[in-house]
Design a protein around this motif. Structure first.
Motif, mmCIF file in Angstrom:
data_model
loop_
_atom_site.group_PDB
_atom_site.id
_atom_site.type_symbol
_atom_site.label_atom_id
_atom_site.label_comp_id
_atom_site.label_asym_id
_atom_site.label_seq_id
_atom_site.Cartn_x
_atom_site.Cartn_y
_atom_site.Cartn_z
ATOM 1 N N TRP A 85 0.816 -1.073 -0.128
ATOM 2 C CA TRP A 85 -0.277 -0.356 -0.463
ATOM 3 C C TRP A 85 0.753 1.731 -0.263
ATOM 4 C CZ3 TRP A 85 0.723 3.037 4.093
ATOM 5 C CH2 TRP A 85 0.853 3.023 5.562
ATOM 6 N N ALA A 86 0.546 2.527 -0.385
ATOM 7 C CA ALA A 86 1.200 3.510 -0.234
ATOM 8 C C ALA A 86 -0.316 5.134 0.050
ATOM 9 C CB ALA A 86 1.286 3.954 -1.620
ATOM 10 N N SER A 87 0.030 5.599 -0.012
ATOM 11 C CA SER A 87 -0.318 6.911 1.324
ATOM 12 C C SER A 87 0.206 7.407 1.487
ATOM 13 C CB SER A 87 -1.197 6.225 2.814
ATOM 14 O OG SER A 87 -2.350 7.096 3.261
ATOM 15 N N TYR A 88 -0.719 9.091 1.671
ATOM 16 C CA TYR A 88 -0.392 10.673 2.392
ATOM 17 C C TYR A 88 0.765 9.790 3.626
ATOM 18 C CZ TYR A 88 -2.198 12.094 -2.555
ATOM 19 O OH TYR A 88 -2.514 11.899 -3.643
ATOM 20 N N ALA A 89 1.310 10.633 3.740
ATOM 21 C CA ALA A 89 1.879 11.112 5.476
ATOM 22 C C ALA A 89 2.966 11.787 5.399
ATOM 23 C CB ALA A 89 2.263 9.096 5.838
ATOM 24 N N ARG A 90 2.911 12.448 6.931
ATOM 25 C CA ARG A 90 3.686 13.342 6.932
ATOM 26 C C ARG A 90 5.062 13.002 7.890
ATOM 27 N NH1 ARG A 90 0.483 19.004 9.374
ATOM 28 N NH2 ARG A 90 2.123 18.478 10.806
ATOM 29 N N VAL A 91 5.885 13.649 7.379
ATOM 30 C CA VAL A 91 7.303 13.093 7.699
ATOM 31 C C VAL A 91 7.377 13.565 9.510
ATOM 32 C CG1 VAL A 91 9.563 12.989 7.287
ATOM 33 C CG2 VAL A 91 7.940 13.125 5.859
ATOM 34 N N ASP A 92 6.775 14.763 9.613
ATOM 35 C CA ASP A 92 7.238 15.435 11.451
ATOM 36 C C ASP A 92 6.275 14.444 12.884
ATOM 37 O OD1 ASP A 92 4.580 16.173 10.397
ATOM 38 O OD2 ASP A 92 4.667 17.791 11.345
ATOM 39 N N VAL A 93 4.956 14.469 12.056
ATOM 40 C CA VAL A 93 4.684 13.854 12.471
ATOM 41 C C VAL A 93 5.529 11.611 12.523
ATOM 42 C CG1 VAL A 93 2.512 11.419 13.225
ATOM 43 C CG2 VAL A 93 2.287 13.936 12.305
ATOM 44 N N ALA A 94 6.406 11.294 11.676
ATOM 45 C CA ALA A 94 6.579 9.644 11.764
ATOM 46 C C ALA A 94 7.513 10.297 12.939
ATOM 47 C CB ALA A 94 6.998 9.261 10.307
ATOM 48 N N VAL A 95 8.523 11.738 12.728
ATOM 49 C CA VAL A 95 9.408 11.861 13.214
ATOM 50 C C VAL A 95 9.106 11.889 14.795
ATOM 51 C CG1 VAL A 95 11.771 13.383 14.231
ATOM 52 C CG2 VAL A 95 10.721 12.964 11.832
ATOM 53 N N LYS A 96 8.552 12.425 15.106
ATOM 54 C CA LYS A 96 7.402 12.532 16.340
ATOM 55 C C LYS A 96 7.082 11.249 17.272
ATOM 56 C CE LYS A 96 4.076 14.512 19.149
ATOM 57 N NZ LYS A 96 2.931 15.713 19.469
ATOM 58 N N PHE A 97 6.354 9.941 16.509
ATOM 59 C CA PHE A 97 6.649 8.527 16.926
ATOM 60 C C PHE A 97 6.897 7.988 15.921
ATOM 61 C CE2 PHE A 97 2.717 11.642 17.416
ATOM 62 C CZ PHE A 97 2.122 12.002 19.158
ATOM 63 N N PRO A 98 8.469 7.865 15.703
ATOM 64 C CA PRO A 98 9.317 6.677 15.007
ATOM 65 C C PRO A 98 8.825 5.261 14.713
ATOM 66 C CG PRO A 98 10.941 7.955 16.587
ATOM 67 C CD PRO A 98 9.326 8.962 17.431
ATOM 68 N N GLU A 99 8.159 4.774 16.083
ATOM 69 C CA GLU A 99 7.982 3.829 16.003
ATOM 70 C C GLU A 99 6.160 2.868 14.814
ATOM 71 O OE1 GLU A 99 4.877 5.643 18.534
ATOM 72 O OE2 GLU A 99 6.875 5.738 18.406
ATOM 73 N N THR A 100 6.110 4.162 14.658
ATOM 74 C CA THR A 100 5.208 4.223 13.259
ATOM 75 C C THR A 100 5.495 3.648 11.984
ATOM 76 O OG1 THR A 100 4.983 5.984 12.973
ATOM 77 C CG2 THR A 100 3.376 5.481 14.310
ATOM 78 N N ILE A 101 7.479 4.533 11.961
ATOM 79 C CA ILE A 101 7.577 4.027 10.240
ATOM 80 C C ILE A 101 7.901 2.231 10.512
ATOM 81 C CG2 ILE A 101 9.786 4.516 9.404
ATOM 82 C CD1 ILE A 101 10.135 6.360 11.438
ATOM 83 N N SER A 102 8.457 2.429 11.262
ATOM 84 C CA SER A 102 8.487 0.108 11.297
ATOM 85 C C SER A 102 6.708 -0.621 11.009
ATOM 86 C CB SER A 102 8.928 0.037 12.202
ATOM 87 O OG SER A 102 8.355 -0.117 13.779
ATOM 88 N N MET A 103 6.004 0.770 11.900
ATOM 89 C CA MET A 103 4.977 -0.381 11.548
ATOM 90 C C MET A 103 4.217 -0.228 10.365
ATOM 91 S SD MET A 103 2.423 0.564 14.822
ATOM 92 C CE MET A 103 3.478 1.394 16.368
ATOM 93 N N MET A 104 4.451 1.290 9.441
ATOM 94 C CA MET A 104 4.015 0.863 8.247
ATOM 95 C C MET A 104 4.763 -0.222 6.851
ATOM 96 S SD MET A 104 2.500 5.232 7.895
ATOM 97 C CE MET A 104 4.581 5.532 8.630
ATOM 98 N N VAL A 105 5.923 0.315 7.531
ATOM 99 C CA VAL A 105 6.763 -0.329 6.554
ATOM 100 C C VAL A 105 6.731 -1.966 6.798
ATOM 101 C CG1 VAL A 105 9.324 -1.671 5.805
ATOM 102 C CG2 VAL A 105 8.606 0.845 6.992
ATOM 103 N N ASP A 106 6.752 -2.599 8.056
ATOM 104 C CA ASP A 106 6.415 -4.290 7.817
ATOM 105 C C ASP A 106 4.933 -4.924 7.843
ATOM 106 O OD1 ASP A 106 9.275 -4.145 8.799
ATOM 107 O OD2 ASP A 106 7.823 -4.069 11.693
ATOM 108 N N SER A 107 3.641 -3.777 7.323
ATOM 109 C CA SER A 107 2.459 -3.561 7.014
ATOM 110 C C SER A 107 2.289 -4.037 5.461
ATOM 111 C CB SER A 107 1.309 -3.277 7.638
ATOM 112 O OG SER A 107 1.475 -1.955 7.128
ATOM 113 N N GLY A 108 3.030 -3.381 4.741
ATOM 114 C CA GLY A 108 3.070 -3.048 3.667
ATOM 115 C C GLY A 108 3.453 -2.262 2.740
#
Length: 123
Positions: free
Chosen positions: A100-123
């Motif tokens: 999957w692909a979607s719009y996301a905010r880099v600043d939010v990913a930096v604030k919550f870095p654990e979400t990056i691996s969640m998104m990558v690992d889920s597809g």
């Protein structure tokens, strides 16, 4: 609003001529949780589709068309870590792997870095 009013069930059919391997658009939420000055969206509102409804859509599309690739049409997929956690958990529990692909905010990913691996690992 109910889940269906917030994000209606997408009912693709044979009339839509879905092709093998085609990426389908799908909503997982509507609105934006942020209050950016440049934006014209209704502010501070993010309505999520229920996980049960989303799961049913993904499985139905897989069974009908073999669809495993999606573009989530959200304004911001990662607007809240709980949303990322619940959706990515659902994607990993499906009986098939999705991409999957979607719009996301880099600043939010930096604030919550654990979400990056969640998104990558889920597809």
């Amino acid at each position: 609003k109910t889940d269906v009013e917030a994000c209606p069930d997408a009912q693709f059919s044979a009339a839509d001529s879905v092709q093998p391997g085609e990426a389908l658009p799908i909503e997982v939420s509507r609105g934006c949780a942020f209050n950016c000055k440049f934006c014209h969206y209704e502010k501070r509102t993010s309505l999520r589709k229920s996980l049960a409804l989303l799961r049913a859509e993904l499985i139905r599309n897989y069974e009908r068309f073999g669809t495993t690739t999606y573009h989530f049409t959200d304004d911001c997929f990662n607007d809240h870590p709980d949303k990322v956690r619940s959706l990515c958990g659902l994607f990993r529990e499906l009986p098939f792997e999705i991409n999957w692909a979607s719009y996301a905010r880099v600043d939010v990913a930096v604030k919550f870095p654990e979400t990056i691996s969640m998104m990558v690992d889920s597809g």
